[in-house]
Enzyme design. Structure first.
Site, PDB file in Angstrom:
ATOM      1  N   SER A 275       0.807  -1.214   0.000  1.00  0.00           N
ATOM      2  CA  SER A 275       0.000   0.000   0.000  1.00  0.00           C
ATOM      3  C   SER A 275       0.841   1.264   0.000  1.00  0.00           C
ATOM      4  O   SER A 275       0.428   2.291  -0.551  1.00  0.00           O
ATOM      5  CB  SER A 275      -0.938  -0.003   1.210  1.00  0.00           C
ATOM      6  OG  SER A 275      -1.821  -1.097   1.165  1.00  0.00           O
ATOM      7  N   HIS A 340       0.042   3.394   4.631  1.00  0.00           N
ATOM      8  CA  HIS A 340      -0.751   4.083   3.619  1.00  0.00           C
ATOM      9  C   HIS A 340      -0.469   5.581   3.639  1.00  0.00           C
ATOM     10  O   HIS A 340      -0.309   6.218   2.586  1.00  0.00           O
ATOM     11  CB  HIS A 340      -2.245   3.855   3.867  1.00  0.00           C
ATOM     12  CG  HIS A 340      -2.667   2.420   3.797  1.00  0.00           C
ATOM     13  ND1 HIS A 340      -2.311   1.493   4.753  1.00  0.00           N
ATOM     14  CD2 HIS A 340      -3.457   1.765   2.900  1.00  0.00           C
ATOM     15  CE1 HIS A 340      -2.834   0.316   4.442  1.00  0.00           C
ATOM     16  NE2 HIS A 340      -3.539   0.451   3.324  1.00  0.00           N
TER      17      HIS A 340
END
Length: 401
Positions: A275, A340
């Site tokens: 991610s 993220h």
């Protein structure tokens, strides 16, 4: 291709019309695909400039031997200089497929700016591969001049191999551990999942490779599926336009920033998943679209941007839920979601600079060096944090898997 006319040519430029500094010494080692005329026909006085009148005569005599879009750019270059001169180096860079910053400014600030030229979208009779390249150009580039340039220059050699190779490796690792653990939906719930040499674990943070290799392991098939979809749909077109080196730089920086951000802010949690790199690419692309909204001509861009944000939000929400879900094997928590956010920060800084400077040398962009210096400082501080902060703060880490 036309014969070379500028090998080992050296000229001393006087004050340039398009941004070159006074007295710059210009060295041209090689130029291909140029007009079949001797160098002295371009610049007989060795002044570093070509008169626009002579330039137009050369185009009129030999322009049919060039790509039509390149002729349009040359005409725009001629029209952009009101003092009747064109920088010789800008011309050679153009014909060598190396556009300088001064050439770019000359085109963008010119009076004509390709107003009389037809749009690339209106061209007919294109083959399937040409239509695909045109579609990618409109998906990623905000200026018509860049879209035409990319359409003429793209050769699919090399193909967009990097993102495809990373994706294949991630799928292969997931299948291997799916068979090994006999678990596909939520592999992270297996007691043997974190014993792999790939994921980042705070007890094993001295093993430096884990700060990158964690990207090849995923918590489950839903995690892999969402990351793989965004990675392919955004990463492959970007690599086709900007090349593997630039896109790889953004991706790897996002992955590294993700694991380091976890080690600083969520110190007891492990990390898995790509991610960080995926969010770096996607956020850089979305920011580039927003910043060049009027110039981006991709279809349904508002709807597609909304869908991209929904996919990112769903994947991020899944990661947050998993982080605070009761772990299968306490006291070790579930993987962190902070990677993220690290990827997003890389995308909004380094990534935007890379995507905004198509066909321009990054090392000549001051903003690139500013953001790269900030990124390097963050990495350096995170390394010192990992070395000293855990013991100074007496952090209680989960046991080694």
């Amino acid at each position: 291709m036309m014969p070379d006319v500028a090998r080992d040519v050296r000229v001393h430029a006087s004050p340039a019309v398009a941004g070159n500094a006074e007295g710059d010494e210009i060295e041209v080692l090689e130029s291909t695909d140029v007009l079949p005329v001797a160098p002295e026909d371009y610049d007989p006085e060795s002044s570093g400039f070509i008169s626009t009148e002579r330039f137009r005569d050369l185009l009129a005599a030999h322009g049919s031997e060039l790509d039509p879009h390149k002729v349009e750019v040359l005409l725009a270059l001629a029209d952009s200089n009101a003092d009747g001169k064109i920088c010789y180096q800008d011309f050679v860079n153009l014909m060598s497929n190396k556009r300088s910053n001064s050439f770019r400014r000359a085109i963008l600030q010119g009076g004509r700016q390709l107003k009389g030229a037809g749009a690339l979208r209106d061209e007919v009779g294109l083959g399937l591969s040409q239509r695909l390249v045109r579609h990618i150009a409109y998906e990623t580039l905000p200026r018509e001049i860049d879209r035409k340039w990319y359409f003429d220059s793209y050769t699919c050699c090399p193909p967009p191999w990097l993102i495809l190779a990373i994706t294949v490796a991630e799928v292969a690792v997931f299948i291997y551990y799916g068979l090994l653990l006999d678990r596909w939906v939520l592999q992270v719930s297996s007691p043997s999942f974190l014993r792999s040499p790939l994921p980042y674990h705070p007890q094993l943070r001295a093993q430096a490779w884990r700060y990158l290799t964690y990207a090849f392991m995923h918590a489950g098939i839903d995690h892999l599926g969402l990351n793989m979809a965004m990675q392919l749909l955004v990463g492959v077109p970007l690599e086709m336009v900007h090349g593997a080196l630039r896109i790889g730089l953004v991706y790897v920086c996002g992955v590294l920033a993700g694991s380091l951000a976890v080690s600083v802010t969520d110190m007891t949690a492990p990390v898995v998943g790509s991610s960080g790199g995926v969010y770096a690419l996607v956020s850089a692309h979305l920011a580039n679209v927003v910043m060049n909204w009027s110039g981006m001509k991709c279809q349904f861009k508002l709807f597609r941007m909304a869908m991209a944000l929904v996919c990112m939000s769903v994947e991020f929400g899944r990661a947050v839920w998993l982080r605070f879900y009761p772990p299968a094997f306490p006291p070790c928590p579930n993987p962190s979601f902070v990677a993220h956010l690290g990827g997003v920060m890389v995308g909004l800084t380094l990534g935007v600079v890379v995507l905004q400077n198509y066909e321009q040398r990054l090392q000549e962009q001051s903003l690139f060096w500013i953001f790269f210096s900030v990124y390097f400082l963050f990495v350096l501080c995170a390394v010192f944090w990992n070395v000293f902060a855990y013991s100074l703060l007496d952090v209680r880490l989960p046991p080694t898997p």
